[in-house]
Each structure stands twice: as C-alpha cells, then as structure tokens.
Design an enzyme around this catalytic site. Structure first.
Site, short mmCIF file in Angstrom:
data_model
loop_
_atom_site.label_atom_id
_atom_site.label_comp_id
_atom_site.label_asym_id
_atom_site.label_seq_id
_atom_site.Cartn_x
_atom_site.Cartn_y
_atom_site.Cartn_z
N ASP A 83 -5.92 -34.36 -29.99
CA ASP A 83 -5.09 -33.38 -29.07
C ASP A 83 -3.74 -33.61 -28.94
O ASP A 83 -3.13 -34.76 -28.38
CB ASP A 83 -5.97 -33.69 -27.69
CG ASP A 83 -5.80 -32.54 -26.55
OD1 ASP A 83 -5.28 -31.45 -26.96
OD2 ASP A 83 -5.74 -33.09 -25.48
N HIS A 84 -2.96 -32.43 -28.83
CA HIS A 84 -1.55 -32.39 -28.76
C HIS A 84 -0.71 -33.41 -29.72
O HIS A 84 0.26 -34.01 -29.10
CB HIS A 84 -1.18 -32.72 -27.36
CG HIS A 84 -1.48 -31.44 -26.57
ND1 HIS A 84 -0.98 -30.08 -26.26
CD2 HIS A 84 -2.62 -31.42 -25.62
CE1 HIS A 84 -1.51 -29.42 -25.40
NE2 HIS A 84 -2.44 -30.24 -24.90
N ALA A 216 -8.14 -25.68 -19.38
CA ALA A 216 -9.28 -24.95 -18.93
C ALA A 216 -10.27 -25.61 -18.16
O ALA A 216 -11.52 -25.18 -17.72
CB ALA A 216 -10.16 -24.40 -20.29
N ASN A 257 -10.60 -26.41 -23.78
CA ASN A 257 -10.32 -27.92 -23.66
C ASN A 257 -10.64 -28.15 -22.11
O ASN A 257 -10.06 -27.77 -21.11
CB ASN A 257 -8.75 -28.03 -23.93
CG ASN A 257 -8.59 -27.95 -25.43
OD1 ASN A 257 -9.47 -27.86 -26.28
ND2 ASN A 257 -7.37 -28.49 -25.89
N ILE A 258 -11.30 -29.37 -22.13
CA ILE A 258 -11.49 -30.07 -20.63
C ILE A 258 -11.31 -31.36 -20.53
O ILE A 258 -11.84 -32.09 -21.24
CB ILE A 258 -13.03 -29.72 -20.37
CG1 ILE A 258 -13.20 -27.94 -20.26
CG2 ILE A 258 -13.34 -30.09 -18.94
CD1 ILE A 258 -14.74 -27.58 -20.23
N ASP A 259 -10.24 -31.84 -19.52
CA ASP A 259 -10.07 -33.24 -19.33
C ASP A 259 -10.31 -33.47 -18.02
O ASP A 259 -10.67 -34.45 -17.42
CB ASP A 259 -8.85 -33.46 -19.89
CG ASP A 259 -8.44 -34.98 -20.10
OD1 ASP A 259 -9.18 -35.75 -19.65
OD2 ASP A 259 -7.20 -35.53 -20.19
#
Ligand code: G3H
Ligand code: 13P
Ligand code: ZN
Length: 312
Positions: A83-84, A216, A257-259
């Site tokens: 991620d990123h 998100a 994307n969910i964190d």
C-alpha cells in the site's frame, strides 16, 4: 491455493458490479479477524501492507502471517499488496519478497515524473508476475510521513487518465474523487458527497479498467462513541457514507481501501475492555474481543458495502 494477483479478482468484480476489500494489516489479530470474516462469507480479499506496517512489524513477520492465513484458508483467493509504495526500491523489495501486487504512489509528483516512476515499477513487476496500482490525483490526509492538507489535495483530471494508463502500463488506477485518509474526512455539519461525475468520466475513458478508491473508511459512529465514552477524544470523526461506497462498487471501482475502520474497531473495543476490567493484564483477554470485532466489522463491509461475499 497460493497467493494470487488481483487480475482475476478485478475482472470478476468489474463484471459483477462489486468491489474487493483491501484491508491494511499490521499484526496477527488483524490478519486473523479479516481472513476469518472472508472465510465465513466466502469473499476474495486483498491484504495490504504499508511502509509504516513494514517498519512496525517487519517484512518477514508480515509475509509469514499472511502465509499462515493462506495455509489456514486454502479456499480463499488472497492477494498480498504493498500500500502506498513510496519509491522503486520499496516496490522492488516487496516484489522480490513475495508480494503479488504493489502500489507505486507517485501522486504527489508532476505528471511526467509520476509516469516515469510508475513505468519503471511496472516493467520490473510485470517481469516478475506482479501487478501494479498507480495513482493520479491527490487525497487529503496522512499517508506515512506524507501529510497532504485539504487545500493541497486535488481531484483526478479525467482527461489525463488514458495517457497515464497507456504510458505506464499499470494494472489498476487509484483516483481522487473526494475521499481522504484517516478518521476526519469531512467537516462536521457538511454533507459528504463523492464526485461520481469524475468516476463516470474516468470509466468512460477507460472501459473495463479497474479503479481503486483509497480513504474509504466509513468511520462507524458506534466505535467513535465507544472511544469517546471510554476515555478517548475523537470529536467530529466522520467517514464516507456506506451507500456512496456501494454505488462506487457498482461502477468501475474494483478495490476499496479500508484501514481506519479497523483501527477504530480495535481501539474502541480495547478501551471498553480496559474500563470494564481494570484488574486484567493478560493481552490475550483484550485482543480476543478486538479480533472478534474486527471480524464483525469486516463481515459487515464485505456483505453490505462491497458486495463481494460469495464471490470466491
Ligand atoms: O493510507 C494509509 C493507510 O491507512 C496506512 O497507514 O501508513 O499509517 O500504515 P500507515
Ligand atoms: P482509510 O483511512 O479511509 O481507512 O483509508 C485507508 C487507505 O486508503 C489505505 O491505503
Ligand atoms: Zn491509501
């Protein structure tokens, strides 16, 4: 089955009008909570690891935790994603180290530099059977050390996407349509509204191409209240309305994307546990309900927001 890339997942998601959940993982309980939810709902999943997660838990521990999840859930399609990714070297290290997907985040660079960097990562990744997500447009919020203010954020310009995808060869594209990272996405009192007109225009220009939505999380208010009730201070934390995410998933968005929602779930649960059991000090006692609630949060997302349950 072994770890998979996202190619097949995205193809089916695009055609089926749903999205795959990409959940950030940082420790064992998070990996277990997510994958238990996926196993119960028969959902494919992307487990994603940020630069910060690699710094916290170390690459080997994280990949071995994900490997354990793969062994425990042989029926589940699981992709392991960076991620990123901030630079070529980090992407290369993840590609060499067993990831099946990487993001190169050149979104803060000028257009030509973003293309140059993404293309370099794509060439190396594709040579190794790994897929690449790139980004156009800038989200507000905090990503590792990079903090982008709301004023410096900018929506994706649809007129740039065809050239960007053609010249980089990337496999999916993250766009900025009004989401942002973290738990404070909109000003209290304002009406959150994603720019579906931009998404529609992007989809028109890139037919069948998988689009990614970062930032998100919906910031579930029951967990915000739990945190505030049991000693925390998160006034005005607001996320993306779930019905808007559902709408995005029906359109060209194939990865959501969910964190932050997992962080809120874990923090709220543990704060409550500590307040109600002041004499307990065995970490298993408070990590157990935290893991169970992460599972419930993820199940809710898979079924009610992403619509990817039953799609393995
Ligand atoms: O987009 C950012 C993700 O929530 C990861 O956050 O860089 O603090 O691990 P992190
Ligand atoms: P949230 O902060 O909304 O959970 O976004 C996570 C994310 O985009 C990870 O890349
Ligand atoms: Zn992100």
């Amino acid at each position: 089955m072994p770890l998979v890339t996202t190619t097949e997942m995205f193809k089916k998601a695009y055609e089926g009008g749903y999205a795959i959940g990409a959940f950030n993982v940082n420790n064992m309980e998070i990996v277990q909570g997510i994958t238990e939810a996926c196993a119960e709902t028969l959902s494919p999943v992307i487990l994603q690891v940020s630069k910060g997660a690699r710094a916290y838990a170390n690459h080997t521990y994280l990949t071995k935790l994900v490997e354990a999840a793969v062994i425990e859930n042989p029926q589940l399609p699981i992709a392991l994603h960076l991620d990123h990714g901030p630079d070529f070297e980090t992407c290369k290290s993840c590609i060499d180290g067993g990831f099946t997907s990487v993001m190169i985040d050149g979104s803060s660079l000028p257009f030509e530099e973003n293309i140059k960097l993404a293309k370099r990562v794509v060439e190396y990744a594709h040579d190794h059977g790994v897929v690449v997500e790139a980004e156009l447009g800038t989200l507000a919020g905090i990503e590792d050390e990079v903090c982008v203010s709301a004023e410096d954020s900018s929506y994706t310009r649809p007129e740039e996407v065809e050239e960007f995808v053609a010249r980089t060869g990337c496999d999916s594209l993250a766009i900025a349509i009004g989401t942002s990272h973290g738990a404070y996405k909109f000003k209290p009192g304002t009406k959150p509204q994603l720019r579906f007109d931009i998404l529609e225009e992007v989809a028109k220009r890139l037919p069948g191409f998988p689009i990614v939505l970062h930032g998100a999380s919906s910031v579930p208010q029951n967990y915000v209240e739990m945190i505030n009730q049991f000693g925390g201070a998160m006034p005005g934390a607001i996320g993306v309305p779930e019905d808007q995410l559902r709408q995005a998933a029906r359109m060209a968005v194939c990865k959501i994307n969910i964190d932050s929602d997992l962080r809120l779930t874990m923090t709220g649960t543990i704060r409550k546990y500590f307040a109600e059991h002041p004499s307990h000090f065995d970490p298993r006692e408070y990590l157990k309900p935290a893991r169970a609630n992460i599972k419930e949060t993820v199940k809710h997302k898979l079924i009610n927001v992403l619509g990817c349950n039953g799609k393995i």
